[in-house]
Design an enzyme around this catalytic site. Structure first.
Site, PDB file in Angstrom:
ATOM      1  N   ARG A 172      76.580  38.862  33.950  1.00 49.20           N
ATOM      2  CA  ARG A 172      76.699  40.289  34.205  1.00 49.20           C
ATOM      3  C   ARG A 172      76.948  40.484  35.698  1.00 49.20           C
ATOM      4  O   ARG A 172      76.039  40.375  36.509  1.00 49.20           O
ATOM      5  CB  ARG A 172      75.419  41.001  33.743  1.00 49.20           C
ATOM      6  CG  ARG A 172      75.284  42.423  34.235  1.00 49.20           C
ATOM      7  CD  ARG A 172      74.159  43.159  33.543  1.00 49.20           C
ATOM      8  NE  ARG A 172      72.871  42.492  33.638  1.00 49.20           N
ATOM      9  CZ  ARG A 172      72.045  42.542  34.687  1.00 49.20           C
ATOM     10  NH1 ARG A 172      72.396  43.225  35.767  1.00 49.20           N
ATOM     11  NH2 ARG A 172      70.888  41.922  34.671  1.00 49.20           N
ATOM     12  N   HIS A 188      72.283  45.940  35.944  1.00 53.59           N
ATOM     13  CA  HIS A 188      71.920  46.202  34.552  1.00 53.59           C
ATOM     14  C   HIS A 188      72.478  47.547  34.088  1.00 53.59           C
ATOM     15  O   HIS A 188      73.101  47.648  33.033  1.00 53.59           O
ATOM     16  CB  HIS A 188      70.400  46.189  34.403  1.00 53.59           C
ATOM     17  CG  HIS A 188      69.913  46.572  33.051  1.00 53.59           C
ATOM     18  ND1 HIS A 188      70.147  45.816  31.920  1.00 53.59           N
ATOM     19  CD2 HIS A 188      69.200  47.654  32.640  1.00 53.59           C
ATOM     20  CE1 HIS A 188      69.598  46.395  30.875  1.00 53.59           C
ATOM     21  NE2 HIS A 188      69.023  47.514  31.286  1.00 53.59           N
ATOM     22  N   TYR A 204      66.675  40.944  42.646  1.00 57.15           N
ATOM     23  CA  TYR A 204      66.246  39.788  41.854  1.00 57.15           C
ATOM     24  C   TYR A 204      67.306  38.688  41.729  1.00 57.15           C
ATOM     25  O   TYR A 204      67.062  37.683  41.083  1.00 57.15           O
ATOM     26  CB  TYR A 204      65.798  40.231  40.450  1.00 57.15           C
ATOM     27  CG  TYR A 204      66.810  41.039  39.674  1.00 57.15           C
ATOM     28  CD1 TYR A 204      67.825  40.427  38.945  1.00 57.15           C
ATOM     29  CD2 TYR A 204      66.735  42.431  39.648  1.00 57.15           C
ATOM     30  CE1 TYR A 204      68.752  41.170  38.229  1.00 57.15           C
ATOM     31  CE2 TYR A 204      67.645  43.183  38.934  1.00 57.15           C
ATOM     32  CZ  TYR A 204      68.643  42.552  38.209  1.00 57.15           C
ATOM     33  OH  TYR A 204      69.553  43.293  37.501  1.00 57.15           O
TER      34      TYR A 204
END
Length: 381
Positions: free
Chosen positions: A276, A280, A289
């Protein structure tokens, strides 16, 4: 005295007979995935005329899909979408899934799979209506054979199994394909769906798009299995591991799984290794992160670039062909932008329509309350 007490089994210390020796249903070897993800790009695979057209069509849809993701992301920044879970970087999985299905088959998407629905023929505006907050779904699932976009994780998987099993009982030649992310495999629905599908030999294909993270949780903190595809063995179905950014490879693996399901071979679990690229959703800060270096490394494995490079090396794609694909994608984006920029004409009562086959007392009560509030606002003006 009972019969059991009269005839003690010699293999036990008590009077109960020992159960029959347990034997595995099948040799697990054929169910295991290959050690490395399956790939076609970069190989010396010869292309017949049909394969050449397939690869070109995959390319055209990848280019359109990338532009679709870019435009939808821009719409969130303009306030025209409430949220958008981008599939940038995962377009090969989305496009290949749609193309592997026949018109009579069903697609069961997650919230990140709007591109798969669009590639299956759904109007882009209808695909984004739920994410805009205008409607429960935005399209007729029966008409398009696309189940509603599933926001709760993995709940679409048991639904896919149920439809596939029911279709087989009715004698319908239908396959269901259920899409889910790696995070969804940590849900109980995943286990229940795969277990039931294997026991019933339901004609369903499970495609796990392993994009590295369940929001901010990496796969290593979700499972210690060698791969998600390895889990297929425990359920008694084949597991396949494929490079999720290699569009022809994903299409081939999924097409084989669909063919197997349609011909009575039961379910297959396919894990596509992808990434990805975007956050998100537009509400997420992915820099908290994962390092930028990791993202850039995956950009070098971009599914659009990989396929375009391969087609050019094989002299199957010209500059003119690439421009045509880009122009078609830009035309789609312009139309999507124009229609999404128009203020929708919404009927508040539609909020309660199509929730159930018939309105429940609670829905009637809530609808009456909303009408009273709207009337009070109008009177106040």
């Amino acid at each position: 005295m009972s019969v059991l007490e009269q005839t003690p089994d010699r293999e036990t210390t008590g009077t109960r007979p020992a159960p029959p020796p347990w034997q595995p249903r099948t040799d697990p070897g054929p169910l295991l995935p290959d050690p490395e993800p399956y790939r076609l790009l970069g190989s010396r695979t010869r292309l017949d005329p049909a394969a050449k057209e397939l690869w070109l069509e995959l390319y055209r849809r990848l280019v359109l899909g990338r532009r679709y993701n870019q435009q939808a992301t821009a719409l969130t920044k303009q306030g025209r979408l409430a949220v958008y879970p981008s599939s940038t970087g995962q377009e090969a999985c989305q496009v290949a899934a749609a193309m592997a299905l026949e018109e009579r088959d069903w697609l069961f998407p997650s919230y990140r799979d709007t591109l798969a629905a669009v590639s299956r023929g759904l109007d882009p505006v209808q695909a984004l209506t739920l994410l805009r907050g205008d409607w429960h779904t935005g399209y007729d699932p029966r008409e398009h054979r696309i189940a509603p976009l599933s926001t709760p994780l993995a709940t679409q998987l048991p639904h896919a199994v149920g439809l596939a099993h029911a279709a087989r009982l009715l004698g319908d030649d239908v396959v269901a394909m259920a899409l889910v992310g790696d995070g969804g495999t940590s849900e109980g629905d995943f286990h229940e769906a795969l277990n039931f599908a294997a026991v019933q030999q339901a004609p369903v294909v499970f495609l796990v798009q392993n994009n590295g993270f369940a929001i901010s949780v990496p796969l290593a903190k979700q499972t210690a299995a060698p791969s998600i595809a390895h889990k297929a063995v425990g359920y008694g179905m084949p597991g396949r591991l494929v490079d999720g950014n290699d569009a022809p490879a994903v299409h081939q693996v999924l097409s084989e799984a669909v063919h197997r399901a349609r011909n009575g071979g039961g379910p297959t679990l396919v894990e596509a290794i992808t990434y990805r690229i975007d956050a998100h959703t537009n509400a997420d800060d992915a820099t908290r992160y994962r390092p930028g270096e990791e993202v850039e490394a995956w950009r070098a494995h971009d599914p659009v670039v990989l396929l375009e490079r391969e087609l050019r090396q094989r002299r199957q794609l010209t500059d003119r062909g690439a421009r045509q694909a880009a122009d078609a994608a830009e035309e789609m984006a312009a139309g999507l932008r124009a229609r999404m920029n128009a203020d929708p004409q919404l009927a508040p009562d539609d909020l309660f329509a199509h929730v159930y086959a018939g309105p429940t007392p609670q829905l009637r009560e809530q609808a009456a309350l909303l009408r009273a509030e709207l009337t009070a606002e109008e009177d106040a003006v």
